[in-house]
Design an enzyme around this catalytic site. Structure first.
Site, PDB file in Angstrom:
ATOM      1  N   LEU A  13       0.846  -1.193   0.000  1.00 38.37           N
ATOM      2  CA  LEU A  13       0.000   0.000   0.000  1.00 38.37           C
ATOM      3  C   LEU A  13       0.881   1.243   0.000  1.00 38.37           C
ATOM      4  CD1 LEU A  13      -2.982  -0.910   2.356  1.00 38.37           C
ATOM      5  CD2 LEU A  13      -3.025  -0.568  -0.113  1.00 38.37           C
ATOM      6  N   HIS A  14       1.564   1.493  -1.117  1.00 37.56           N
ATOM      7  CA  HIS A  14       2.336   2.714  -1.305  1.00 37.56           C
ATOM      8  C   HIS A  14       1.346   3.850  -1.551  1.00 37.56           C
ATOM      9  CE1 HIS A  14       1.533   2.595  -5.617  1.00 37.56           C
ATOM     10  NE2 HIS A  14       1.737   1.291  -5.520  1.00 37.56           N
ATOM     11  N   ALA A  15       1.809   5.032  -1.823  1.00 36.20           N
ATOM     12  CA  ALA A  15       0.943   6.211  -1.900  1.00 36.20           C
ATOM     13  C   ALA A  15      -0.242   6.053  -2.851  1.00 36.20           C
ATOM     14  CB  ALA A  15       1.762   7.439  -2.287  1.00 36.20           C
ATOM     15  N   ASN A  16      -0.003   5.631  -4.098  1.00 38.77           N
ATOM     16  CA  ASN A  16      -1.108   5.511  -5.055  1.00 38.77           C
ATOM     17  C   ASN A  16      -2.095   4.431  -4.653  1.00 38.77           C
ATOM     18  OD1 ASN A  16      -0.115   7.555  -6.667  1.00 38.77           O
ATOM     19  ND2 ASN A  16       0.990   6.165  -8.025  1.00 38.77           N
ATOM     20  N   ALA A  18      -2.544   3.241  -1.653  1.00 42.75           N
ATOM     21  CA  ALA A  18      -3.186   3.659  -0.402  1.00 42.75           C
ATOM     22  C   ALA A  18      -4.343   4.605  -0.691  1.00 42.75           C
ATOM     23  CB  ALA A  18      -2.174   4.310   0.531  1.00 42.75           C
TER      24      ALA A  18
END
Length: 83
Positions: A13-16, A18
């Site tokens: 769950l990296h920025a995009n 997430a």
């Protein structure tokens, strides 16, 4: 209702991812929480989600309570599994 899910997203769950997860969680009326280790966060909060590190292969516990809790658990589980 709750379900343990193994994260299958290639980059976790990296920025995009997430942001997309929080958007998906916001589609449900149920209160939805994600627990990893000793941390439990509101799945509808980008700040909460970014405060924990969720990587591919991690086991997380999804909890939902409310009118559409079953749909929330199913939809968010599929998202986290990368399906």
């Amino acid at each position: 209702m709750e379900k343990t899910v193994t994260v299958g997203l290639e980059h976790g769950l990296h920025a995009n991812a997430a942001s997309a997860f929080v958007h998906e969680a916001g589609q449900y009326k149920a209160d939805v929480y994600l627990k990893k280790g000793n941390s439990t966060i509101n799945a509808k909060s980008i700040l909460g989600l970014m405060s924990i590190v969720v990587q591919k292969g991690d086991d997380v516990l999804l909890t939902a309570e409310g009118a559409d809790e079953e749909a929330a658990i199913e939809g968010l589980s599929r998202f986290l599994e990368g399906k």
